[in-house]
Design an enzyme around this catalytic site. Structure first.
Site, PDB file in Angstrom:
ATOM      1  CE1 TYR A 153      50.498 -43.762  38.019  1.00  0.00           C
ATOM      2  CE2 TYR A 153      50.075 -45.909  37.066  1.00  0.00           C
ATOM      3  CZ  TYR A 153      50.576 -45.137  38.084  1.00  0.00           C
ATOM      4  OH  TYR A 153      51.170 -45.737  39.172  1.00  0.00           O
ATOM      5  CE  LYS A 160      52.773 -48.628  40.050  1.00  0.00           C
ATOM      6  NZ  LYS A 160      53.418 -49.077  41.306  1.00  0.00           N
TER       7      LYS A 160
END
Length: 254
Positions: A153, A160
């Site tokens: 990720y 995020k």
């Protein structure tokens, strides 16, 4: 009219296909009595076709959250459809391919990921303030738990984390103005957005063993229910929180 969102006016961003969390949030919001307006960027014809699948017709307003002109004119364009807002759903995230290579990531790619995925929560919310005030309302964003470093990720995980911090600062500054800001942290879902994440299958396949309450990669409904609950008046003094709707996977050890 009965329902959790009876009489409420809600803006939902991020609808693309029926697999989108945002689509199911819009659908459930309508079923709970809300008047819904959608925003879209780029593939407007696809978004309009998807909007036609909702229980009730929903207008689509074009919005590029990185374009100041779009943001400056958003309130006026929304007033063509609603006279105010009681809720805003932020379901927007994007990272260029370079954002998924942590050590090799260049600032140009990283800054795009942070701008679109995190800063846009602030810019969208402030663009909607003229319609949220003076009554106040609820802003709900969608995140992917950023307390750990997930495989593959990379800089999107950093984005995020920035989104989650942005939500807390919005909650601090807008709470006195009657506006709550919270996030829903969903597990991985097989959607159009997921196809752009290298290694998504590796991450998703592991979720079944991590989530003690179970997780369905094809079911956005748990996330949609969390969003609608936070939009409602069930949590009148809850702000700056992250509600996990990921089957409990976020709490499990490696």
């Amino acid at each position: 009219m009965s329902g959790l969102l009876a009489g409420k006016r809600v803006l939902v961003t991020g609808v693309l296909t029926e697999a989108s969390i945002a689509f199911h949030a819009a659908r459930l919001a309508q079923l709970e009595g809300a008047e819904v307006v959608l925003t879209g960027f780029g593939r407007l014809s696809l978004i309009e076709r998807t909007a036609a699948l909702l229980p009730k017709p929903a207008p689509v307003v074009e919005l590029d959250v990185t374009d100041p002109a779009h943001l400056d004119g958003l309130a006026d364009r929304l007033r063509e459809h609603v006279d105010g807002l009681d809720g805003v759903v932020h379901s927007i995230a994007y990272g260029p391919p370079g954002a998924f290579e942590f050590l090799a990531g260049e600032w140009e790619d990283v800054s795009t990921a942070v701008h679109v995925s995190a800063y846009s929560l602030k810019s969208l919310t402030t663009a909607c303030l003229p319609l949220l005030e003076p009554r106040g309302g609820s802003v709900v964003g969608v995140t992917f738990d950023a307390t750990v470093a997930w495989p593959k990720y990379d800089w999107m995980g950093v984005a995020k984390a920035a989104l989650e911090s942005t939500s807390r600062y919005l909650a601090r500054d807008l709470g006195p103005r009657g506006i709550r800001c919270n996030l829903v942290a969903a597990g991985p879902l097989r959607s159009m957005a997921a196809k752009s994440i290298p290694g998504f299958s590796e991450l998703a396949d592991d979720w079944h063993t991590r989530a003690p309450a179970g997780w369905d990669l094809t079911d956005p409904d748990p996330a949609a229910r969390g969003i609608v609950a936070l939009l409602s008046d069930l949590f009148p003094r809850t702000t700056g929180e992250i509600v996990h709707v990921d089957g409990g996977a976020h709490m499990m050890g490696a």
